[in-house]
Design an enzyme around this catalytic site. Structure first.
Site, short mmCIF file in Angstrom:
data_model
loop_
_atom_site.label_atom_id
_atom_site.label_comp_id
_atom_site.label_asym_id
_atom_site.label_seq_id
_atom_site.Cartn_x
_atom_site.Cartn_y
_atom_site.Cartn_z
N TYR A 142 0.81 -1.22 0.00
CA TYR A 142 0.00 0.00 0.00
C TYR A 142 0.85 1.27 0.00
CZ TYR A 142 -4.61 -2.10 0.87
OH TYR A 142 -5.80 -2.77 0.76
N LYS A 191 3.67 -15.31 2.32
CA LYS A 191 3.86 -16.06 1.06
C LYS A 191 5.35 -16.31 0.93
CE LYS A 191 2.45 -17.86 -2.86
NZ LYS A 191 1.66 -19.11 -2.92
N ASP A 223 -2.25 -18.50 0.53
CA ASP A 223 -3.23 -19.23 -0.29
C ASP A 223 -3.89 -20.34 0.51
OD1 ASP A 223 -0.71 -20.41 -0.27
OD2 ASP A 223 -0.73 -21.02 -2.37
N ASP A 247 -6.04 -7.20 4.32
CA ASP A 247 -7.21 -6.60 3.66
C ASP A 247 -8.08 -7.69 3.06
OD1 ASP A 247 -8.84 -4.54 2.49
OD2 ASP A 247 -7.86 -4.96 0.58
N ASP A 251 -11.88 -9.48 4.67
CA ASP A 251 -13.16 -9.52 3.95
C ASP A 251 -13.70 -10.95 3.90
OD1 ASP A 251 -13.04 -6.77 3.33
OD2 ASP A 251 -13.82 -7.11 1.31
C1 IPM Z 1 -10.30 -1.60 4.22
C2 IPM Z 1 -10.61 -1.00 2.87
C3 IPM Z 1 -9.51 -0.01 2.51
C4 IPM Z 1 -8.19 -0.77 2.45
C5 IPM Z 1 -9.75 0.76 1.20
C6 IPM Z 1 -11.06 1.50 1.22
C7 IPM Z 1 -8.62 1.69 0.88
O1 IPM Z 1 -10.74 -2.00 1.92
O2 IPM Z 1 -10.17 -0.84 5.19
O3 IPM Z 1 -10.20 -2.83 4.30
O4 IPM Z 1 -7.88 -1.39 1.43
O5 IPM Z 1 -7.48 -0.76 3.44
MG MG Z 2 -10.76 -3.95 2.71
#
Ligand code: IPM
Ligand code: MG
Length: 356
Positions: A142, A191, A223, A247, A251
């Site tokens: 990032y 990884k 993975d 990240d 999710d």
């Molecule tokens: C998160 C989001 C952010 C990230 C985006 C919106 C930049 O996906 O906080 O997980 O990738 O960190």
């Molecule tokens: Mg995210």
């Protein structure tokens, strides 16, 4: 006590869910005798529209001055065509970096009441899970060098994964200490079979293990981790991983709890101040329709009370209120499985009533 909170409502459903969170804090204040002062700060698409930049200097200053930051979400299709440095997401990344918030805690647990909403097979959901993903937040891909250049094959673009020993050690320490206070198991995800940065990550995490003899440390390739999360999530207690992998995996973990609308997060640095936000995005498709699930943001408030302000009783009360409302059967649309659902404001009122 008086606590000053910078509120970055942001875009999409951001204003709705941060509204719920502020109501929660006001209620906590009334019940327990604290005062929360909110400073509304412009950032993301909202700031682009008003001032032509994602994070005005004044907004950053006010975030820095606050005792903590509450953030809704930033971004949306309206600003998707802008160059990287002008995208709304840039505001979020800059606040994280400028405030030194290198440790992102993302707890994911399955409420027994929501097992049906989880995509997990029944026997796996029955085993339950309760994990915290510790995501490194101010380094890695990032923030590494990135750009574009010409090549004989057309334009090339690159992003760079860079981690130093110092960055890895400080995030690993947060994770080891968290594990000490929980199930005493830490899984470091990388990884290392391909990436040099992952090999340094792994070596460095292992270098600290002897300082935490009560914690059982293991490694997993990312993975495989993606697969293990859906096959056997109960095995995880604390996970520590890089910015990018964290990240993605958070999710995935959120979906296993039933909805991304349930997961809170805390972003912490060297001192007690932090930024608290749901892990989901601005959900422009449902913005302004009252369909958002406020629980992730309400639970982020609980994390703020606990981690930044040391208000354990108050944090327990907020989490308990959410738990009881879910037990009562109330569901926002994202977890209603097509059945009857309540709006964002109604869910908020239900939690407020439980909290009162
Ligand atoms: C998160 C989001 C952010 C990230 C985006 C919106 C930049 O996906 O906080 O997980 O990738 O960190
Ligand atoms: Mg995210």
């Amino acid at each position: 006590m008086t606590y000053h909170i910078a509120v970055v409502a942001g875009d999409g459903i951001g204003p709705e869910i941060t509204q719920s969170a502020q109501q929660m804090l006001e209620q906590v204040g009334r019940t327990y005798g604290h005062s929360f002062v909110f400073d509304q700060v412009l950032a993301g698409g909202a700031a682009l529209d008003a001032l032509g930049m994602p994070l005005p200097e004044d907004s950053l200053k006010r975030c820095k001055q606050a005792d903590s930051v509450l953030l809704g979400a930033v971004g949306g299709p309206k600003w998707d065509a802008l160059p990287g440095h002008l995208r709304p997401e840039r505001a979020l990344l800059a606040i994280r970096k400028e405030l030194g918030l290198f440790a992102n805690l993302r707890p994911a647990k399955l409420y027994p009441e929501l097992k049906e909403a989880s995509p997990l097979r029944a026997d796996i959901a029955d085993a339950g899970f309760d994990m915290v993903i510790v995501r490194e937040l101010t380094g890695g891909m990032y923030f590494g060098p990135s750009g574009r250049k010409d090549s004989p094959d057309g334009q090339q673009a690159y992003d760079t994964e860079i981690y130093s020993v110092k960055e890895i050690e400080r995030i690993a320490r947060v994770a080891f200490e968290l594990a000490q206070g929980r199930g005493k198991r830490l899984c470091s995800i990388d990884k290392a079979n391909v990436l040099e940065s992952s090999r340094l990550w792994r070596e460095t995490v292992h270098g600290l293990a002897s300082e935490y003899p009560d914690v059982m440390l293991s490694d997993m390739l990312v993975d495989n981790a993606a697969m293990q999360l859906v096959g056997n999530p109960a095995q995880f207690d604390v996970i520590v991983t890089s910015n990018l992998f964290g990240d993605i995996l958070s999710d995935e973990a959120s979906k296993l709890t039933g909805s991304i609308g349930l997961l809170p997060s805390a972003s912490l640095g060297e001192d007690k101040r932090g930024m608290y936000e749901p892990i989901h995005g601005s959900a422009p498709d449902i913005a302004g329709k009252g369909l958002a699930n406020p629980i992730a943001t309400i639970l982020s408030v609980a994390m703020m009370l606990r981690l930044s302000f040391g208000l354990k009783q108050e944090a327990d009360a907020v989490e308990g209120a959410v738990q009881r409302v879910l037990e009562s059967g109330a569901r926002t649309a994202d977890i209603a499985l097509g059945g009857p659902s309540v709006s964002c404001a109604q869910m908020t009122d239900l939690v407020l009533a439980e909290l009162g």
